[in-house]
Scaffold this motif. Structure first.
Motif, PDB file in Angstrom:
ATOM      1  N   ALA A  40       0.910  -1.086   0.237  1.00  0.00           N
ATOM      2  CA  ALA A  40       0.130  -0.024   0.049  1.00  0.00           C
ATOM      3  C   ALA A  40       0.850   1.254  -0.123  1.00  0.00           C
ATOM      4  CB  ALA A  40      -0.882  -0.056   1.349  1.00  0.00           C
ATOM      5  N   PRO A  41       0.340   2.412  -0.571  1.00  0.00           N
ATOM      6  CA  PRO A  41       1.220   3.653  -0.393  1.00  0.00           C
ATOM      7  C   PRO A  41       1.227   4.060   0.867  1.00  0.00           C
ATOM      8  CG  PRO A  41      -0.501   3.587  -2.117  1.00  0.00           C
ATOM      9  CD  PRO A  41      -0.918   2.320  -1.339  1.00  0.00           C
ATOM     10  N   LEU A  42       2.377   4.452   1.269  1.00  0.00           N
ATOM     11  CA  LEU A  42       2.702   5.154   2.417  1.00  0.00           C
ATOM     12  C   LEU A  42       3.196   4.093   3.495  1.00  0.00           C
ATOM     13  CD1 LEU A  42       0.169   8.118   2.821  1.00  0.00           C
ATOM     14  CD2 LEU A  42       2.335   8.045   1.508  1.00  0.00           C
ATOM     15  N   SER A  43       3.139   2.808   3.026  1.00  0.00           N
ATOM     16  CA  SER A  43       3.566   1.678   4.068  1.00  0.00           C
ATOM     17  C   SER A  43       5.100   1.449   3.639  1.00  0.00           C
ATOM     18  CB  SER A  43       2.865   0.702   4.042  1.00  0.00           C
ATOM     19  OG  SER A  43       2.785   0.031   2.482  1.00  0.00           O
ATOM     20  N   ASP A  44       5.640   0.478   4.595  1.00  0.00           N
ATOM     21  CA  ASP A  44       7.242   0.156   4.638  1.00  0.00           C
ATOM     22  C   ASP A  44       7.565  -0.098   3.216  1.00  0.00           C
ATOM     23  OD1 ASP A  44       9.379   0.091   6.274  1.00  0.00           O
ATOM     24  OD2 ASP A  44       9.279  -2.070   5.983  1.00  0.00           O
ATOM     25  N   GLY A  45       8.695   0.583   2.529  1.00  0.00           N
ATOM     26  CA  GLY A  45       9.184   0.444   1.587  1.00  0.00           C
ATOM     27  C   GLY A  45       8.636   0.968   0.208  1.00  0.00           C
ATOM     28  N   GLN A  46       7.498   1.988   0.407  1.00  0.00           N
ATOM     29  CA  GLN A  46       6.895   2.531  -0.940  1.00  0.00           C
ATOM     30  C   GLN A  46       7.422   3.711  -1.051  1.00  0.00           C
ATOM     31  OE1 GLN A  46       4.383   0.775  -2.495  1.00  0.00           O
ATOM     32  NE2 GLN A  46       4.880  -1.044  -1.430  1.00  0.00           N
ATOM     33  N   ARG A  47       7.558   4.364  -2.262  1.00  0.00           N
ATOM     34  CA  ARG A  47       7.847   5.677  -2.404  1.00  0.00           C
ATOM     35  C   ARG A  47       6.836   6.514  -1.947  1.00  0.00           C
ATOM     36  NH1 ARG A  47      12.703   6.819  -3.973  1.00  0.00           N
ATOM     37  NH2 ARG A  47      12.146   8.563  -4.702  1.00  0.00           N
ATOM     38  N   PHE A  48       7.128   7.903  -1.300  1.00  0.00           N
ATOM     39  CA  PHE A  48       6.614   8.771  -0.686  1.00  0.00           C
ATOM     40  C   PHE A  48       5.944   9.704  -1.635  1.00  0.00           C
ATOM     41  CE2 PHE A  48       5.736  12.405   1.978  1.00  0.00           C
ATOM     42  CZ  PHE A  48       4.865  11.728   2.779  1.00  0.00           C
ATOM     43  N   VAL A 118      -0.569   4.764  17.441  1.00  0.00           N
ATOM     44  CA  VAL A 118      -0.240   5.790  16.381  1.00  0.00           C
ATOM     45  C   VAL A 118       0.829   5.141  15.324  1.00  0.00           C
ATOM     46  CG1 VAL A 118       0.535   8.033  15.822  1.00  0.00           C
ATOM     47  CG2 VAL A 118      -0.868   7.853  17.602  1.00  0.00           C
ATOM     48  N   ALA A 119       1.072   5.148  14.189  1.00  0.00           N
ATOM     49  CA  ALA A 119       1.818   4.212  13.383  1.00  0.00           C
ATOM     50  C   ALA A 119       2.927   5.675  13.124  1.00  0.00           C
ATOM     51  CB  ALA A 119       1.270   4.017  12.128  1.00  0.00           C
ATOM     52  N   LEU A 120       4.202   5.101  13.305  1.00  0.00           N
ATOM     53  CA  LEU A 120       5.178   6.085  12.684  1.00  0.00           C
ATOM     54  C   LEU A 120       6.011   5.621  11.749  1.00  0.00           C
ATOM     55  CD1 LEU A 120       6.446   7.059  16.497  1.00  0.00           C
ATOM     56  CD2 LEU A 120       4.829   8.241  15.236  1.00  0.00           C
ATOM     57  N   HIS A 121       6.498   6.532  10.699  1.00  0.00           N
ATOM     58  CA  HIS A 121       7.184   6.237   9.651  1.00  0.00           C
ATOM     59  C   HIS A 121       8.224   7.280   9.378  1.00  0.00           C
ATOM     60  CE1 HIS A 121       3.002   4.893   8.982  1.00  0.00           C
ATOM     61  NE2 HIS A 121       3.638   3.887   8.541  1.00  0.00           N
ATOM     62  N   ALA A 122       9.317   7.137   8.805  1.00  0.00           N
ATOM     63  CA  ALA A 122      10.263   8.059   8.425  1.00  0.00           C
ATOM     64  C   ALA A 122      10.321   7.737   6.899  1.00  0.00           C
ATOM     65  CB  ALA A 122      11.701   7.554   8.983  1.00  0.00           C
ATOM     66  N   VAL A 123      10.476   8.952   6.599  1.00  0.00           N
ATOM     67  CA  VAL A 123      10.659   9.175   4.952  1.00  0.00           C
ATOM     68  C   VAL A 123      12.119   9.380   4.663  1.00  0.00           C
ATOM     69  CG1 VAL A 123       9.815  10.317   2.906  1.00  0.00           C
ATOM     70  CG2 VAL A 123       8.197   9.722   4.642  1.00  0.00           C
ATOM     71  N   GLU A 124      12.781   8.608   4.054  1.00  0.00           N
ATOM     72  CA  GLU A 124      14.304   8.507   3.773  1.00  0.00           C
ATOM     73  C   GLU A 124      14.572   8.363   2.460  1.00  0.00           C
ATOM     74  OE1 GLU A 124      15.512   7.506   8.516  1.00  0.00           O
ATOM     75  OE2 GLU A 124      15.628   5.792   6.663  1.00  0.00           O
ATOM     76  N   ASP A 125      15.158   9.445   1.669  1.00  0.00           N
ATOM     77  CA  ASP A 125      15.425   9.234   0.205  1.00  0.00           C
ATOM     78  C   ASP A 125      14.352   8.929  -0.513  1.00  0.00           C
ATOM     79  OD1 ASP A 125      18.206   9.783   0.692  1.00  0.00           O
ATOM     80  OD2 ASP A 125      18.514   7.823   1.274  1.00  0.00           O
ATOM     81  N   TRP A 215       4.114  10.530   9.017  1.00  0.00           N
ATOM     82  CA  TRP A 215       5.276  10.308   8.238  1.00  0.00           C
ATOM     83  C   TRP A 215       6.095  11.426   8.299  1.00  0.00           C
ATOM     84  CZ3 TRP A 215       0.181   9.105   7.083  1.00  0.00           C
ATOM     85  CH2 TRP A 215      -0.147   8.094   7.098  1.00  0.00           C
ATOM     86  N   LEU A 216       7.542  11.530   8.658  1.00  0.00           N
ATOM     87  CA  LEU A 216       8.425  12.255   9.068  1.00  0.00           C
ATOM     88  C   LEU A 216       9.483  12.481   7.959  1.00  0.00           C
ATOM     89  CD1 LEU A 216       7.544  11.111  12.022  1.00  0.00           C
ATOM     90  CD2 LEU A 216       8.985  12.517  12.829  1.00  0.00           C
ATOM     91  N   GLU A 217       9.557  13.514   7.316  1.00  0.00           N
ATOM     92  CA  GLU A 217      10.750  13.290   6.361  1.00  0.00           C
ATOM     93  C   GLU A 217      12.009  13.759   6.886  1.00  0.00           C
ATOM     94  OE1 GLU A 217      10.012  15.878   2.688  1.00  0.00           O
ATOM     95  OE2 GLU A 217       7.781  15.710   3.018  1.00  0.00           O
ATOM     96  N   ARG A 218      13.128  13.226   6.661  1.00  0.00           N
ATOM     97  CA  ARG A 218      14.346  13.115   7.392  1.00  0.00           C
ATOM     98  C   ARG A 218      15.000  14.445   6.611  1.00  0.00           C
ATOM     99  NH1 ARG A 218      18.747   8.635   6.051  1.00  0.00           N
ATOM    100  NH2 ARG A 218      18.391   9.351   3.877  1.00  0.00           N
ATOM    101  N   PRO A 219      15.148  15.221   7.573  1.00  0.00           N
ATOM    102  CA  PRO A 219      15.889  16.689   7.111  1.00  0.00           C
ATOM    103  C   PRO A 219      17.173  16.681   6.622  1.00  0.00           C
ATOM    104  CG  PRO A 219      15.756  16.543   9.658  1.00  0.00           C
ATOM    105  CD  PRO A 219      15.008  15.293   9.021  1.00  0.00           C
ATOM    106  N   ILE A 228       6.536  17.356   8.671  1.00  0.00           N
ATOM    107  CA  ILE A 228       5.665  16.133   9.406  1.00  0.00           C
ATOM    108  C   ILE A 228       4.383  16.156   8.662  1.00  0.00           C
ATOM    109  CG2 ILE A 228       5.028  15.431  11.345  1.00  0.00           C
ATOM    110  CD1 ILE A 228       6.793  17.102  12.852  1.00  0.00           C
ATOM    111  N   HIS A 229       4.230  15.156   8.169  1.00  0.00           N
ATOM    112  CA  HIS A 229       2.774  14.669   7.793  1.00  0.00           C
ATOM    113  C   HIS A 229       2.059  13.930   8.605  1.00  0.00           C
ATOM    114  CE1 HIS A 229       4.208  16.008   3.538  1.00  0.00           C
ATOM    115  NE2 HIS A 229       5.020  15.525   3.952  1.00  0.00           N
TER     116      HIS A 229
END
Length: 527
Positions: A40-48, A118-125, A215-219, A228-229
């Protein structure tokens, strides 16, 4: 200033089944660590893609509301406060620690009153990485925790930021319902912001929306900001938020919020906030306290769409008080802490003088129709709730649109977590309100101070200043003005005779001729 978008966010081309799978699986994913049955979009390993968060809120709003499971296992489900604060994250649990990015994220454990997963995600690269729970990344004080605790998710997160090049320190916390708090440099936590406010102070009961996922974008190093989304869910609506946070001497958060109603929202609050007010110089009724004051906000400040600067002291009333300040395209509003000296409170523990003011500047709104700059017609609503404890956030304010929100609508605004409100108009500000027994009967004596350069500017005779003072109902008696050039202060002294009325609305402005030289002071008197 950032510019509000000129159209709703575009719909991203997504696999509709995948979006609905994620919408239906959020509670399961965060509470039990399970993944949806298909990628699913926005889950582990997906493009953001930020637009996917909005699409997810839309899809979730079309489904019946499903409350997240509050299924904490022993020993976490009945933690006391002391037990909960004994649960601490290990250094290995901190996200981006040691990377020199200016921000570090601490996932927060579930327990005590913070039971909602609460589900937490990092967005990296550009790729989503889900943050999974690992009991070995926490210490638990005296709690006996088994080694095989399943993935119970998190209750939110704490953000540490580098202020002016210093090592990262407390900056913001997102935890509990859809609440979050932030700090400027040198401050301690105070006022709480709300992502969404629904039906406060109504007989039907207030509805508390929940953060469901972040979803937290790595700064990037040296950028000085983090994006932060967030996904918000509630019985009546969902929402997608994009928040850009920039810490500093005033910490600024730009918020873009898309609101998706499940049902028409008759009473919705935008850019809401709450603060604690127990007592101050205005109202010490029934207070037996050695301190001078106890509050994290002492007034509501407004700059309305007509350019008027308003100050409304807040109170701890005997009965619930609701006030609405009608407006069109407001310029700003917020709960403000003006007392910035230790002597204002004489509190060695709470240090109220270090609590932030929270100021909102609306940027725009848009919906299915023509894009609109500004927020249109509505009211800044203020709710004051009786309280016997300084831990109760009994003062609430927010923007309430005039018309019900029945369709998808977006709002953008800027938050200033600050010591003083930016861009103050060149007017004397209210620096004190005192109320006491009047000369006779039910009369009440008011002493209202305004401090600033405007009443003493070149060409103005301080001895010719006048009071524009009104009450409805009631009668004003014995009014007088006292200018003090050496202190740049003007004091208005007057008595209110309420007669047999139990509430009087007071309005006061200091004028030089026809020109206001002070902000407008508003006050609701009740016995």
């Amino acid at each position: 200033m950032i510019q509000p978008p000129t159209a709703p966010p575009s719909r991203t081309a997504l696999d509709r089944r995948a979006v609905l799978a994620l919408a239906g699986g959020l509670a399961m994913t965060s509470a039990a660590g399970a993944q949806p049955t298909e990628p699913a979009p926005l889950s582990d390993g997906q493009r953001f893609d930020p637009g996917q968060v909005v699409e997810l809120a839309r899809a979730l709003a079309k489904k019946p509301y499903a409350a997240p499971a509050a299924d904490l296992p022993d020993p976490f489900k009945d933690l006391t406060y002391d037990q909960y604060i004994g649960v601490r994250a290990q250094p290995s649990a901190l996200l981006w620690a040691g990377e020199g990015r200016g921000f570090v994220v601490e996932p927060l454990h579930r327990g005590f009153v913070f039971t909602t997963p609460v589900a937490l995600h990092a967005v990296e690269d550009g790729v989503v990485r889900r943050l999974g729970y690992d009991r070995n990344r926490f210490t638990f004080g005296k709690l006996k925790v088994p080694d095989d605790v399943r993935d119970i998710g998190f209750s939110g997160f704490r953000l540490y930021a580098s202020f002016n090049g210093a090592p990262p320190s407390d900056c913001a916390i997102f935890q509990g319902a859809s609440f979050f708090r932030a700090l400027a440099a040198g401050q301690s936590y105070g006022v709480t912001a709300r992502a969404l406010t629904l039906r406060p102070a109504e007989a039907k009961g207030e509805e508390f929306p929940l953060f469901r996922a972040f979803w937290l974008e790595r700064p990037g190093p040296g950028t000085g900001q983090i994006v932060i989304h967030a996904l918000v869910d509630s019985e009546s609506a969902t929402a997608a938020l994009r928040m850009t946070l920039r810490p500093g001497d005033a910490t600024i958060v730009d918020v873009e919020a898309t609101l998706c109603p499940r049902t028409p929202l008759e009473h919705v609050g935008i850019a809401g906030m709450t603060g604690a007010y127990l007592f101050g110089p205005t109202d010490r009724r029934g207070v037996d306290d050695a301190r001078a004051a106890a509050h994290e906000c002492d007034g509501l400040q407004i700059r309305n769409g007509w350019g008027e600067a308003i100050w409304r002291p807040v109170q701890n009333p005997e009965t619930l008080q609701i006030s609405a300040f009608l407006d069109q395209d407001p310029k700003g509003f917020g709960l403000i802490q003006r007392g910035r000296a230790y002597a204002d409170y004489q509190d060695d523990v709470q240090r109220w003088e270090k609590r932030p003011s929270l100021w909102i500047e609306p940027l725009g709104s848009w919906g299915p129709g023509v894009p609109q700059h500004g927020w249109g017609a509505g009211a800044v609503q203020l709710i004051e709730i009786p309280s016997e404890s300084e831990v109760n956030e009994n003062i609430l304010t927010y923007w309430r649109p005039k018309e019900p929100v029945a369709k998808e609508t977006a709002f953008s605004y800027r938050q200033f977590w600050c010591w003083a409100v930016p861009g103050a108009p060149p007017l004397a500000a209210c620096s004190g309100t005192r109320v006491g027994k009047g000369s006779a009967g039910k009369r009440r004596l008011f002493l209202v101070d305004f401090t600033g350069e405007a009443p003493f500017a070149d060409g103005i005779d301080p001895n010719a200043l006048q009071l524009a003072l009104h009450t409805a109902p009631g009668t004003i008696t014995r009014q007088r003005i006292y200018p003090y050039p050496e202190r740049k202060t003007v004091r208005a002294a007057f008595e209110l005779d309420p007669g047999n009325d139990t509430a009087c609305e007071l309005r006061l402005v200091v004028k030089a001729g026809d020109k206001p030289v002070s902000e407008t002071w508003l006050y609701r008197w009740t016995p």
